[in-house]
Enzyme design. Structure first.
Site, PDB file in Angstrom:
ATOM      1  N   TYR A  74       0.949  -5.544  -8.131  1.00  0.00           N
ATOM      2  CA  TYR A  74       1.741  -4.466  -8.729  1.00  0.00           C
ATOM      3  C   TYR A  74       2.276  -4.865 -10.105  1.00  0.00           C
ATOM      4  CZ  TYR A  74       1.216  -2.601  -4.080  1.00  0.00           C
ATOM      5  OH  TYR A  74       0.658  -2.130  -2.910  1.00  0.00           O
TER       6      TYR A  74
ATOM      7  N   GLU B 115     -14.927 -12.583  10.095  1.00  0.00           N
ATOM      8  CA  GLU B 115     -14.777 -11.248   9.504  1.00  0.00           C
ATOM      9  C   GLU B 115     -15.511 -11.165   8.161  1.00  0.00           C
ATOM     10  OE1 GLU B 115     -13.660  -8.507  10.542  1.00  0.00           O
ATOM     11  OE2 GLU B 115     -12.239  -8.851  12.160  1.00  0.00           O
TER      12      GLU B 115
ATOM     13  N   ARG C  15      -0.028  -2.582  13.805  1.00  0.00           N
ATOM     14  CA  ARG C  15      -1.477  -2.453  13.652  1.00  0.00           C
ATOM     15  C   ARG C  15      -2.212  -3.639  14.282  1.00  0.00           C
ATOM     16  NH1 ARG C  15      -1.250   1.697  10.173  1.00  0.00           N
ATOM     17  NH2 ARG C  15      -0.050   1.592   8.236  1.00  0.00           N
TER      18      ARG C  15
ATOM     19  N   ARG D 166       4.968   0.858   3.335  1.00  0.00           N
ATOM     20  CA  ARG D 166       5.199   1.978   4.264  1.00  0.00           C
ATOM     21  C   ARG D 166       6.075   3.027   3.589  1.00  0.00           C
ATOM     22  NH1 ARG D 166       3.818  -1.134   9.168  1.00  0.00           N
ATOM     23  NH2 ARG D 166       1.885  -1.972   8.355  1.00  0.00           N
TER      24      ARG D 166
ATOM     25  N   LYS E 143      -7.937  -9.122   6.721  1.00  0.00           N
ATOM     26  CA  LYS E 143      -6.659  -8.467   6.513  1.00  0.00           C
ATOM     27  C   LYS E 143      -5.781  -8.709   7.735  1.00  0.00           C
ATOM     28  CE  LYS E 143      -4.459  -4.025   5.606  1.00  0.00           C
ATOM     29  NZ  LYS E 143      -4.630  -2.623   5.227  1.00  0.00           N
TER      30      LYS E 143
ATOM     31  N   SER F 252       2.910  -5.503  -1.215  1.00  0.00           N
ATOM     32  CA  SER F 252       4.231  -4.921  -1.517  1.00  0.00           C
ATOM     33  C   SER F 252       5.402  -5.845  -1.197  1.00  0.00           C
ATOM     34  CB  SER F 252       4.381  -3.607  -0.756  1.00  0.00           C
ATOM     35  OG  SER F 252       4.218  -3.805   0.639  1.00  0.00           O
TER      36      SER F 252
ATOM     37  N   LYS G 189      -6.046 -10.556   2.436  1.00  0.00           N
ATOM     38  CA  LYS G 189      -4.790  -9.820   2.288  1.00  0.00           C
ATOM     39  C   LYS G 189      -3.891 -10.074   3.488  1.00  0.00           C
ATOM     40  CE  LYS G 189      -3.196  -5.100   1.881  1.00  0.00           C
ATOM     41  NZ  LYS G 189      -3.536  -3.718   2.082  1.00  0.00           N
TER      42      LYS G 189
HETATM   43  C1  PBG Z   1      -3.861   0.627   4.558  1.00  0.00           C
HETATM   44  C2  PBG Z   1      -3.243  -0.277   3.537  1.00  0.00           C
HETATM   45  C3  PBG Z   1      -2.028  -0.931   3.622  1.00  0.00           C
HETATM   46  C4  PBG Z   1      -1.871  -1.628   2.426  1.00  0.00           C
HETATM   47  C5  PBG Z   1      -2.988  -1.371   1.650  1.00  0.00           C
HETATM   48  N1  PBG Z   1      -3.843  -0.547   2.357  1.00  0.00           N
HETATM   49  C6  PBG Z   1      -0.977  -0.871   4.654  1.00  0.00           C
HETATM   50  C7  PBG Z   1      -1.192  -1.515   5.955  1.00  0.00           C
HETATM   51  O1  PBG Z   1      -2.250  -2.036   6.279  1.00  0.00           O
HETATM   52  O2  PBG Z   1      -0.235  -1.478   6.748  1.00  0.00           O
HETATM   53  C8  PBG Z   1      -0.696  -2.474   2.089  1.00  0.00           C
HETATM   54  C9  PBG Z   1      -0.546  -2.836   0.666  1.00  0.00           C
HETATM   55  C10 PBG Z   1       0.776  -3.425   0.355  1.00  0.00           C
HETATM   56  O3  PBG Z   1       1.590  -3.715   1.252  1.00  0.00           O
HETATM   57  O4  PBG Z   1       1.035  -3.625  -0.836  1.00  0.00           O
HETATM   58  N2  PBG Z   1      -4.330   1.825   3.951  1.00  0.00           N
END
Ligand code: PBG
Length: 325
Positions: free
Chosen positions: A314, A234, A218, A207, A197, A275, A249
């Site tokens: 989505y 990983e 992060r 967010r 990730k 997203s 991801k």
């Molecule tokens: C963390 C999490 C995130 C997403 C899924 N799980 C946010 C992040 O890591 O900042 C993002 C999913 C998306 O952007 O569609 N709980």
């Protein structure tokens, strides 16, 4: 007289020929719909940066789950947005907390007809918005966070989740969650590890979707965008720790990683079309700059072609509807 023996175009001459020779097909069963449920809502709340996606009430979430079954989707990935947040994200452990309750509600609604997945992460529950608890220097404390994840995992399994999705990128999180589940007797609750990730700008709209309180980034736990070899490390760690499925991801800017992982993974590979990837295509389509349906279909097809066995998107429900036409 023809001088060509090789005419690849022969296989493209008709829709039936193209259908016959398609190398990658899409099916509803490999699509997973991420869904947000927010505590204390009486009406679903639109997410402005993700047109068409809402924060669900309990009722609308149950309806979305029932629809997912009808469409033949592979699963749902649930995210909860609590009313009250604190530094340790304690609402995540409450059996009556928003996410645990949603899992129970959805499980009661659809039983085993859908794989019910849930997010094991603290960012929705902490008042600082990080995926873990902080030490005195504001650094995300790996080992204390992992202990909380293990408790969250047991609470979610008890609520009825079939599969847990630890998304916080803490070291050792899969092993800790696996051990806690097994100790609590949940030997058949599976884990989809967010293995590779990346710290991505494309999480932006998420967010808003979870009303995140995060200031900063992060980068001390999620991976750097330029790193390819590290993804394999990983994934190997998560496999050794007992991951049942491994995930990459985001998806679209990381198709090389999806292909690398698909080439080496003995377990199924998931990719999360996130997203910001959703928002980009929706925005371009809303402006009339691209053909929305064709672009959505192509984007998911590309993720599958790169090697993902399943895709979190989505558009899962809408796409599944098109596939049934
Ligand atoms: C963390 C999490 C995130 C997403 C899924 N799980 C946010 C992040 O890591 O900042 C993002 C999913 C998306 O952007 O569609 N709980």
């Amino acid at each position: 007289m023809s001088f060509l023996q090789q005419r690849p175009r022969r296989l493209r001459t008709t829709p039936a020929m193209r259908r016959l020779t398609a190398e990658t097909r899409l099916a509803p069963a490999e699509l997973i719909l991420p869904a947000f449920v927010r505590e204390g809502l009486s009406e679903p709340n639109p997410i402005s940066s993700m047109p068409g996606v809402v924060q669900h009430t309990t009722d609308t979430l149950k309806r979305a789950a029932a629809e997912a079954v009808e469409l033949g989707l592979g699963g749902l990935m649930l995210f909860g947005i609590p009313e009250v947040r604190d530094a340790e994200g304690t609402a995540s452990l409450d059996p009556e907390g928003v996410l645990n309750k949603a899992i129970r509600d959805v499980r009661a609604e659809v039983g085993d007809d859908l794989v019910i997945m849930s997010d094991v992460c603290l960012d929705e529950f902490t008042d600082h918005g990080h995926c873990g608890v902080l030490d005195a220097d504001g650094y995300v404390d790996n080992d204390r966070t992992v202990e909380i994840y293990a408790q969250m995992a047991v609470a979610q399994a008890e609520a009825g989740a079939h599969m847990l999705g630890p998304s916080g990128m803490m070291d050792g999180q899969i092993a800790a969650i696996r051990a806690a589940l097994d100790d609590a007797g949940h030997v058949n609750t599976s884990v989809v590890a967010y293995a590779a990730k990346y710290a991505s700008a494309f999480y932006g709209p998420f967010r808003e979707a979870v009303d995140s309180q995060l200031k900063g980034d992060r980068r001390t736990y999620q991976m750097d965008a330029g790193n390819r070899r590290e993804a394999l490390r990983e994934v190997e760690l998560d496999l050794a720790e007992g991951a049942d499925i491994v995930m990459v991801k985001p998806a679209m800017s990381y198709l090389d990683i999806v292909a690398d992982v698909a080439a080496m993974s003995p377990v199924p590979v998931a990719a999360y079309q996130i997203s910001g990837e959703y928002a980009m295509i929706e925005a371009a389509a809303a402006n009339g700059w691209i053909d929305r349906r064709a672009a959505i279909t192509e984007s998911v097809l590309g993720i599958r072609r790169a090697g993902a066995d399943m895709v979190l998107t989505y558009w899962a429900a809408e796409l599944a509807g098109w596939l049934k036409e």
